[in-house]
Design an enzyme around this catalytic site. Sequence first.
Site, PDB file in Angstrom:
ATOM      1  N   CYS A 232       1.030  -1.249   0.003  1.00 24.35           N
ATOM      2  CA  CYS A 232      -0.136  -0.010   0.049  1.00 24.35           C
ATOM      3  C   CYS A 232       0.944   1.261   0.044  1.00 24.35           C
ATOM      4  O   CYS A 232       1.740   1.598   0.877  1.00 24.35           O
ATOM      5  CB  CYS A 232      -0.779   0.125   1.135  1.00 24.35           C
ATOM      6  SG  CYS A 232      -1.232   1.635   1.887  1.00 24.35           S
TER       7      CYS A 232
ATOM      8  N   GLN B 140      -4.946  -0.385  -4.525  1.00 28.73           N
ATOM      9  CA  GLN B 140      -5.845  -1.452  -4.948  1.00 28.73           C
ATOM     10  C   GLN B 140      -6.605  -1.161  -6.138  1.00 28.73           C
ATOM     11  O   GLN B 140      -6.603  -1.943  -7.130  1.00 28.73           O
ATOM     12  CB  GLN B 140      -6.819  -2.309  -3.877  1.00 28.73           C
ATOM     13  CG  GLN B 140      -7.549  -3.445  -4.496  1.00 28.73           C
ATOM     14  CD  GLN B 140      -8.388  -4.044  -3.337  1.00 28.73           C
ATOM     15  OE1 GLN B 140      -7.752  -3.908  -1.976  1.00 28.73           O
ATOM     16  NE2 GLN B 140      -9.196  -4.766  -3.792  1.00 28.73           N
TER      17      GLN B 140
ATOM     18  N   CYS C 241      -2.971  -2.203   6.388  1.00 29.53           N
ATOM     19  CA  CYS C 241      -2.951  -1.016   7.125  1.00 29.53           C
ATOM     20  C   CYS C 241      -4.401  -0.743   7.657  1.00 29.53           C
ATOM     21  O   CYS C 241      -4.532   0.327   8.415  1.00 29.53           O
ATOM     22  CB  CYS C 241      -2.624   0.163   6.050  1.00 29.53           C
ATOM     23  SG  CYS C 241      -3.593   0.184   4.750  1.00 29.53           S
TER      24      CYS C 241
HETATM   25 ZN   LIG Z   1      -2.540   1.721   3.644  1.00 35.01          ZN
END
Ligand SMILES: [Zn+2]
Length: 193
Positions: free
Chosen positions: A80, A121, A151
């Site tokens: 991420c 994503q 996260c």
């Molecule tokens: Zn994140």
Amino acid sequence: MTEQPQDNSAIADAVRSMLEAIGEDPGREGLADTPDRVARMYEELFAGLRDDPASYLEVGFSEEYDEMVVLRDIPFHSMCEHHLLPFMGKTHVAYLPRGKVCGLSKLARVVEAYARRPQLQERLTQEIAHLLMDRLDAKGVGVIIEATHTCMTIRGVKKPGAVMVTSCMLGLFRSNSATRAEAMDLLTGGGVK
Ligand SMILES: [Zn+2]
């Protein structure tokens, strides 16, 4: 894509500073090799920055086959870009060929090349779909990604087990509701609607 090799000593220095900044002693035994270890790990986790996903679709083969091609459950992990924490899950890919198909293993390579970089994503889903649409000249492409984000599970709202689902439908998968329904069914195994 970058041609530049990863600068491992800069990463190791940065990790050392980070350890100091959180109040740790980067010199203590358990942490002594950590900066170099993290640098080598990043080489693997961010290998996609030095990989051209389009290269896997250069050799498609011509086929009369004009039914939907579906590959479900391609496992992936990514980082991420907001937190540099991993997110991982499964990618499902479907496309409707227009006389050109590619090997199934190539689809997995495309997913991996896009996943192994700082990512979101949503963007990962779109990048895969648009590349396939482009390079295979497909009549339609559908990509669904189901992933869990560390996260989200270990910090902030802490929702362990929450699965984020993103999808990108292009061409006939977007414009034709029957094709779209068939794709969704095959992509999700009748699961997500
Ligand atoms: Zn994140």
